[in-house]
Design a protein around this motif. Structure first.
Motif: not given
Lengths: 494, 417
Positions: A98-101, A111-123, A143-149, A218-223
């Motif tokens: 689960s990408v959310i997990n 210390d991790l920015a939210e967007a960076v965490a999202a990027i790592r999750a997507l990786a 899908k994963a990116s949408d669900s994160l947002k 978060l949105t910008a980072g995912c995009d």
């Protein structure tokens, strides 16, 4: 603007339908059940797992809110028998990963920015995907990116509806992640409208829930991630596995770059901090903290004024209305505000300025705390203003914590430079024309005293500062003037 | 190359002693010196570009530290470095062009296609190294060694695929080609510096109309030529010249203008504020233009700019593109300002009696300060006329991206993250 008008209409049902059954946490509110603070309250109630999730994680990082408060929030949510734990999406375990997990586990690092965490999750989505073609991989990523947002939105809807509507579950299990936020709202409202008006309250809750903070970075980072990683110009001639590994490489690199962005920004801004200067900082930005840390480590002499986030005076002993419980004495001695005590209204003043001052005090930097109203008073002593950003928009302006616009206006009128430190993944494709033109982000605000029902509370958490009030932006792409931002964004989407 | 060393040392000495007056002269001499450095540099068979860059950088650092206030030196050094990178890139692309051609004649192999794509990726990367780091190029941006890497890669694949085509002669030809290209481009640069005044003056007709009154301060050669060009096109206009204490160059400008038949009025600097409301435009030159659009100009121009802003009079600056500096002025009043001799204000001998008195420690009570430059922030500048056209100060970043590479912004050997 649909969301504002909807609230006016739907505020009425809430007055009549103060359905305590649907809001189990209302028991915890010792004070008012008046509809006046309904907006603030309802935000604190059911959407606890949702809106507070954002603040909850931040609170966990910051340690400003007591664990007692958190335990209560958990307990409140857990009191619903059918409720699912807010951390896991309701999606059945057909999806082992689960990408959310993953996102949540990354996010736990303070210390991790939210967007960076999202990027790592997507990786890691790429890494664990079982797709066999690039298109499939792209779809999975989308899908994963949408669900994160929408993860926050999903959580709250899940929490809300699984208690009451099996049909929603039906809806939810069929490809929920592919539905956009707006679609979800539409479907949710149509779902609700099928039911009796006695359940108006749920529609109202939906409306409120759609007010949830969607973090811009978060949105910008995912995009951005989606765009970079799936540009397949160099992948055309390769077989899928090497393409996948190339994608993964890019994804990791993007994560790396985003992570290192803070260091680069700190390096670039060193020249602008001179000995003997006074810096005004608003809110708590980890990037700005990094900048100041680097300056302090290179033995520069400067002092910092911290503002941001105190709704009331620091002296909490003013608040006599609350009856503290037994543990209160400890709290009082530690000078933790009474609002954090159980049995008090659940709003917390946002204590970000305080947190920054703590960090700076550790670095032996002379710090002075200001309440937001004292900014103009102290502005003539200030040499420059430093802020972070939630998002940098196309016009070159920034969206940041509430109060930034005010400070920028004062600084401009007194000819003080305003510097913004933001990583490049915060560049968003938004163009707000005025303050109300953004996705609303609300936060609970508590004045410490009961508020009469007729009185509204402005609860927005962020504002938009137009580019003419900003002097320079420090990003990992270099030092930029606000007019360069739109150029960058055009190049990006070329 | 002892000759080289002597030349460089001479130039450095001249710079240190401030013997060279004016940005244009300095820029021209710097460009010529760097051209000589490039032409005399021995190049290794591989990584020529890196070797050239290192050489130019080394000399550049010395020149800049000799006179840090004269920003034109740094500008030209960075221009030459950018030229080297650009020429290297075009050599690379022409190579990959040859490469693709030769590959097609061979058997169709996925191997070949692979190798085709990699040099093009390398070329792409090289191109992105040239561009300022942007969101767009975030993933393709490689560090400085990229230039070296891409060179190596393309060499490697040259060897691998086209064995029959690559022989030492070709590589040698390539190395000479790079040098020649660079020298050619530097010659163009020198030409540009020489002709900047003409190119700027061509635009004079668009900005100076009939029966206008224009205010200027001190003397700038660019401004003078600007006026002359307008005069030649039969525009009738009047000029108010503020004398520009303590050098009083305004007097010289006034005489020159009168010699060309322009109606001139000479005023003191202090009178500027009272008269600026009666002029149509303020036109001045600059010592340097910074990356945010602010300008470093002779002392007194900040006041004139403020006066112009107060009365909503357009403040127009004319400057050649060699004055465009890619750095941001974070402390311009201190770090980019030079102090001139106080004797321009107060002759030695006068007031010397007062200089004797001091405090107990013997320090004199009277100080005479003569700063050379002023910083005018970009909000006060309405238009910047350069040899490539007239632009808003906020447009400077574009010009910088065209003429400079981001890697060259910091020339000192500091450790960066």
């Amino acid at each position: 603007m649909w969301w504002r008008s909807a609230s006016f209409i739907l505020d009425q049902p809430i007055h009549q339908q103060n359905d305590a059954a649907a809001k189990p946490e209302s028991r915890l509110l010792s004070n008012t059940t008046t509809a006046s603070s309904s907006m603030a309250e309802t935000l604190q109630q059911n959407p606890n797992p949702s809106i507070s999730a954002y603040y909850q994680t931040r609170a966990a990082h910051h340690g400003v809110v007591t664990s007692d408060w958190l335990a209560q929030a958990q307990a409140a949510v857990g009191r619903d028998p059918d409720d699912l734990p807010p951390e896991n999406p309701a999606r059945p375990s057909e999806e082992p990963f689960s990408v959310i997990n993953d996102f949540n586990s990354w996010r736990k690092q303070p210390d991790l920015a939210e967007a960076v965490a999202a990027i790592r999750a997507l990786a890691s989505v790429i890494r664990s995907s079982e797709a066999t073609t690039v298109m499939e991989l792209e779809i999975e990523l989308k899908k994963a990116s949408d669900s994160l947002k929408c993860s926050l939105f999903v959580k709250m809807l899940t929490a809300l509806f699984t208690q009451h509507h099996a049909s929603w579950l039906e809806l939810s299990s069929t490809g929920r992640a592919q539905i956009s936020l707006m679609d979800r709202y539409d479907r949710a409202t149509s779902l609700v409208s099928r039911h009796v008006s006695g359940k108006n309250v749920f529609r109202h809750e939906i409306v409120l829930l759609s007010w949830d903070t969607t973090s811009i970075s978060l949105t910008a980072g995912c995009d951005l991630f989606m765009r970079y990683v799936t540009r397949t110009s160099a992948l055309e001639y390769e077989d899928f596995n090497s393409a996948k590994s190339r994608l993964l490489e890019r994804a990791e690199k993007f994560g790396e770059i985003s992570y290192k962005a803070r260091k680069i920004i700190a390096m670039l801004s060193q020249d602008f901090i001179f000995d003997g200067c006074t810096i005004l900082v608003h809110g708590f930005s980890r990037v700005v903290l990094e900048v100041l840390k680097t300056a302090a480590e290179s033995r520069k002499l400067f002092r910092v004024f911290c503002t941001g986030g105190t709704m009331r005076h620091e002296d909490d002993s003013v608040n006599f209305d609350l009856k503290p419980r037994t543990g209160a004495k400890d709290y009082a001695e530690k000078r933790i505000p009474h609002t954090d005590l159980p049995g008090s209204p659940k709003g917390r003043p946002d204590r970000t300025g305080l947190r920054l001052s703590n960090e700076l005090a550790k670095l032996d930097v002379p710090v002075k705390l200001l309440i937001d109203s004292a900014v103009a008073y102290s502005m003539d002593e200030v040499d420059m203003v430093f802020v972070g950003a939630d998002g940098v928009v196309e016009s070159g302006g920034v969206i940041n914590m509430m109060g930034t616009y005010q400070i920028a206006l004062v600084a401009k009128s007194m000819n003080k430079p305003v510097y913004v430190a933001a990583e490049s993944f915060k560049f968003a494709r938004l163009y707000p024309l005025d303050q109300k033109d953004m996705v609303p982000a609300l936060r609970p605000i508590d004045f410490g005293v009961p508020i009469p029902s007729k009185v509204e509370v402005e609860t927005s958490a962020r504002d938009y500062t137009p580019p003419q009030y900003l002097t320079l932006l420090f990003t990992d792409l270099g030092v930029l003037t606000p007019s360069v931002v739109s150029d960058e964004l055009i190049q990006l989407y070329l | 190359m002892p000759d080289m060393e002597i030349m460089i040392n001479e130039f450095v000495a001249q710079l240190t002693k401030r013997k060279i007056e004016g940005s244009q002269a300095t820029a021209r001499l710097t460009a010529e010196l760097l051209r000589t450095v490039v032409s005399q540099q021995r190049l290794p068979p591989t990584n020529q570009a890196m070797a050239l860059i290192e050489a130019v950088r080394g000399v550049g650092e010395r020149l800049i530290s000799a006179n840090p206030v004269e920003l034109a030196v740094g500008n030209i050094v960075r221009r030459v470095l950018h030229i080297i990178r650009e020429e290297n890139f075009s050599v690379l692309t022409s190579d990959t062009g040859n490469l693709n051609l030769s590959a097609e004649t061979d058997d169709e192999d996925t191997d070949e296609q692979d190798n085709c794509s990699v040099p093009s990726v390398a070329a792409l990367a090289a191109r992105n190294v040239l561009r300022a780091p942007s969101l767009h190029a975030l993933l393709e941006t490689m560090p400085n060694s990229a230039v070296a890497c891409t060179e190596e890669k393309s060499n490697f694949f040259l060897k691998r695929i086209v064995m029959s085509y690559s022989f030492p002669a070709e590589k040698f030809a390539r190395s000479r080609k790079l040098k020649l290209d660079v020298i050619e481009a530097v010659n163009e640069l020198i030409d540009d510096i020489d002709t900047c005044h003409e190119q700027i003056s061509e635009q004079a007709v668009e900005h100076i109309h009939q029966n206008k009154v224009i205010l200027t301060l001190g003397r700038s050669r660019t401004v003078l030529e600007f006026f002359c060009a307008a005069k030649q096109k039969q525009r009738s206009f009047r000029v108010f010249v503020a004398e520009g204490a303590p050098r009083y160059q305004g007097h010289v400008l006034a005489k020159e203008l009168v010699a060309r038949g322009v109606q001139t009025t000479l005023i003191t600097d202090s009178a500027v504020f009272s008269l600026v409301s009666r002029v149509n435009m303020v036109l001045v030159g600059a010592h340097a233009v910074m990356a945010n659009g602010g300008i470093i100009a002779p002392i007194g121009l900040n006041m004139v700019a403020l006066a112009a802003r107060k009365y909503a009079v357009p403040f127009v600056v004319v400057a050649g593109i060699h004055k465009l500096c890619p750095l941001y002025p974070h402390d311009p009043e201190v770090s980019l300002n030079g102090m001139r001799s106080p004797s321009e204000l107060l002759e030695f001998g006068k007031f010397s009696a007062n200089m004797e008195f001091g405090m107990g420690s013997g320090a004199p009570l009277l100080h005479v300060v003569n700063p050379a430059f002023d910083y005018v922030p970009p909000e006060l500048v309405n238009l910047l006329i350069t040899d490539v056209g007239g632009h808003n100060p906020s447009y400077m970043y574009r010009l910088i991206a065209d003429y400079y590479s981001a890697d060259d912004f910091v020339l000192q050997r500091k450790s960066t993250s």
